[in-house]
Design a protein around this motif. Structure first.
Motif, PDB file in Angstrom:
ATOM      1  N   GLY A  37       6.629 -24.616  58.030  1.00 22.92           N
ATOM      2  CA  GLY A  37       7.527 -24.781  59.170  1.00 22.92           C
ATOM      3  C   GLY A  37       8.862 -24.099  58.938  1.00 22.92           C
ATOM      4  O   GLY A  37       9.403 -23.440  59.836  1.00 22.92           O
ATOM      5  N   ALA A  81      16.167 -27.296  62.255  1.00 26.76           N
ATOM      6  CA  ALA A  81      14.787 -27.528  61.815  1.00 26.76           C
ATOM      7  C   ALA A  81      14.567 -26.980  60.414  1.00 26.76           C
ATOM      8  O   ALA A  81      13.951 -27.645  59.564  1.00 26.76           O
ATOM      9  CB  ALA A  81      13.819 -26.873  62.796  1.00 26.76           C
ATOM     10  N   ALA A  82      15.076 -25.782  60.144  1.00 21.75           N
ATOM     11  CA  ALA A  82      14.912 -25.175  58.821  1.00 21.75           C
ATOM     12  C   ALA A  82      15.562 -26.043  57.746  1.00 21.75           C
ATOM     13  O   ALA A  82      14.986 -26.255  56.664  1.00 21.75           O
ATOM     14  CB  ALA A  82      15.511 -23.767  58.814  1.00 21.75           C
ATOM     15  N   SER A 117       4.972 -19.693  64.703  1.00 26.55           N
ATOM     16  CA  SER A 117       5.832 -20.874  64.729  1.00 26.55           C
ATOM     17  C   SER A 117       5.184 -22.003  65.518  1.00 26.55           C
ATOM     18  O   SER A 117       5.242 -23.179  65.120  1.00 26.55           O
ATOM     19  CB  SER A 117       7.180 -20.493  65.354  1.00 26.55           C
ATOM     20  OG  SER A 117       8.081 -21.566  65.319  1.00 26.55           O
ATOM     21  N   TYR A 173      13.402 -29.217  57.231  1.00 24.29           N
ATOM     22  CA  TYR A 173      12.176 -28.884  56.484  1.00 24.29           C
ATOM     23  C   TYR A 173      12.497 -28.675  55.003  1.00 24.29           C
ATOM     24  O   TYR A 173      11.759 -29.136  54.122  1.00 24.29           O
ATOM     25  CB  TYR A 173      11.535 -27.617  57.047  1.00 24.29           C
ATOM     26  CG  TYR A 173      10.800 -27.789  58.349  1.00 24.29           C
ATOM     27  CD1 TYR A 173       9.927 -28.854  58.558  1.00 24.29           C
ATOM     28  CD2 TYR A 173      10.955 -26.851  59.376  1.00 24.29           C
ATOM     29  CE1 TYR A 173       9.249 -28.990  59.759  1.00 24.29           C
ATOM     30  CE2 TYR A 173      10.275 -26.978  60.579  1.00 24.29           C
ATOM     31  CZ  TYR A 173       9.422 -28.050  60.770  1.00 24.29           C
ATOM     32  OH  TYR A 173       8.745 -28.174  61.959  1.00 24.29           O
ATOM     33  N   HIS A 221      12.538 -28.016  65.934  1.00 27.09           N
ATOM     34  CA  HIS A 221      11.683 -26.829  65.946  1.00 27.09           C
ATOM     35  C   HIS A 221      11.130 -26.581  67.344  1.00 27.09           C
ATOM     36  O   HIS A 221      11.188 -25.459  67.878  1.00 27.09           O
ATOM     37  CB  HIS A 221      10.553 -27.038  64.936  1.00 27.09           C
ATOM     38  CG  HIS A 221       9.771 -25.799  64.621  1.00 27.09           C
ATOM     39  ND1 HIS A 221       9.006 -25.676  63.479  1.00 27.09           N
ATOM     40  CD2 HIS A 221       9.619 -24.635  65.286  1.00 27.09           C
ATOM     41  CE1 HIS A 221       8.424 -24.501  63.476  1.00 27.09           C
ATOM     42  NE2 HIS A 221       8.784 -23.847  64.566  1.00 27.09           N
ATOM     43  N   SER A 223      16.853 -24.185  65.747  1.00 28.59           N
ATOM     44  CA  SER A 223      16.025 -23.534  64.733  1.00 28.59           C
ATOM     45  C   SER A 223      16.629 -23.696  63.345  1.00 28.59           C
ATOM     46  O   SER A 223      15.926 -23.985  62.371  1.00 28.59           O
ATOM     47  CB  SER A 223      15.857 -22.040  65.051  1.00 28.59           C
ATOM     48  OG  SER A 223      15.141 -21.852  66.247  1.00 28.59           O
ATOM     49  N   VAL A 267       4.063 -25.781  64.084  1.00 24.47           N
ATOM     50  CA  VAL A 267       4.440 -27.073  64.674  1.00 24.47           C
ATOM     51  C   VAL A 267       3.207 -27.946  64.860  1.00 24.47           C
ATOM     52  O   VAL A 267       3.216 -29.148  64.527  1.00 24.47           O
ATOM     53  CB  VAL A 267       5.172 -26.877  66.016  1.00 24.47           C
ATOM     54  CG1 VAL A 267       5.320 -28.207  66.751  1.00 24.47           C
ATOM     55  CG2 VAL A 267       6.543 -26.271  65.799  1.00 24.47           C
ATOM     56  N   VAL A 290       9.886 -21.009  61.475  1.00 27.03           N
ATOM     57  CA  VAL A 290      10.991 -21.213  62.417  1.00 27.03           C
ATOM     58  C   VAL A 290      12.078 -20.156  62.210  1.00 27.03           C
ATOM     59  O   VAL A 290      12.687 -19.677  63.181  1.00 27.03           O
ATOM     60  CB  VAL A 290      11.561 -22.650  62.295  1.00 27.03           C
ATOM     61  CG1 VAL A 290      12.366 -22.832  61.020  1.00 27.03           C
ATOM     62  CG2 VAL A 290      12.414 -22.994  63.512  1.00 27.03           C
TER      63      VAL A 290
END
Length: 270
Positions: free
Chosen positions: A104, A14-15, A74, A18, A51, A11, A78, A108
């Protein structure tokens, strides 16, 4: 010994991805230049993989699918990002990524760190899962349509006042933007229709006390989008009228899902 959640590292990864993609694209747009589509899609693909990995750990429970408010948001995010990136390969919608990547990033982190309400466990029956999947795809497609409508509104305003910014200079022509909007609306309407049909077929009682508001609002949203698409086809609706109808239908749809879910999980605790 401190035990980390299995969803924490993916997570956070992914953050970060992004955020990096958003910052890169925003800086390029501010400079009046186009971002490298391949780099954007690479960052986006890596972010979506991370994610989805974290989301899988949050959703899958021993006795069913744990779909709480933030994990549902979330999951929809996606779907929105994946659809947008797929669309980028064929049509000029990469400017939408500067809006969907922050979505996103936000969802997330909320799914990972925000306190969850009453978690709704869903039995993993094929019919129910197909209804959930169609609903998520419909919400995602209409969210993309709303982002497209907002970009169209900004573009129309700037062009009318003869103040095209760096962002606007990289937009396709107004007519193309409008055609893309209605393409997304048609796709969303078809998915929402299939979602409602699957609900009638597989959900035991769509008008049960905890589902009645969701069902009625979703049907109203379907009706609003149907009128909008009819008006476009028969009366040539476009511009601000089309945008207002799009936003109205979207608000109904979001109330149908997130409004009822928010009340049930955080207020009524059911």
């Amino acid at each position: 010994m401190l035990t980390l959640s299995p969803s924490l590292l993916p997570s956070l990864a992914a953050a970060c991805l992004y955020a990096a993609a958003t910052l890169y694209q925003a800086l390029r747009l501010k400079q009046g230049a186009k971002a490298d589509k391949r780099l954007l899609c690479l960052l986006g693909t890596l972010a979506v993989i991370a994610h989805a990995t974290g989301l899988y750990s949050q959703l899958i429970r021993p006795i069913g699918l744990g779909l709480d408010f933030f994990s549902a948001a979330s999951m929809i995010a996606v779907a929105i990002i994946v659809v947008t990136m797929i669309a980028c390969a064929r049509i000029p919608v990469e400017n939408l990524l500067v809006l969907v990547f922050p979505l996103g990033f936000l969802t997330v982190l909320l799914a990972q760190f925000a306190p969850s309400g009453t978690v709704q466990l869903i039995e993993e029956q094929p019919g129910i899962l197909s209804h959930i999947l169609l609903s998520i795809m419909a919400y995602g497609m209409f969210t993309i349509a709303v982002f497209q409508a907002l970009l169209l509104l900004v573009q129309d305003h700037r062009l009318k006042h003869k103040h095209p910014s760096g962002l606007i200079k990289n937009f396709p022509p107004l007519q193309t933007m409008e055609s893309l909007l209605f393409g997304f609306l048609w796709a969303g309407w078809i998915l929402l229709s299939l979602s409602l049909i699957s609900g009638w077929l597989f959900v035991e009682n769509l008008f049960a006390q905890h589902l009645v508001h969701k069902t009625l609002l979703a049907c109203l949203a379907w009706l609003v989008f149907s009128v909008l698409l009819w008006g476009r086809n028969r009366l040539g609706w476009r511009g601000h009228k089309a945008i207002r109808w799009t936003l109205g239908g979207f608000c109904l749809l979001m109330l149908a899902f997130f409004g009822s879910k928010l009340v049930r999980e955080f207020i009524l605790h059911i």
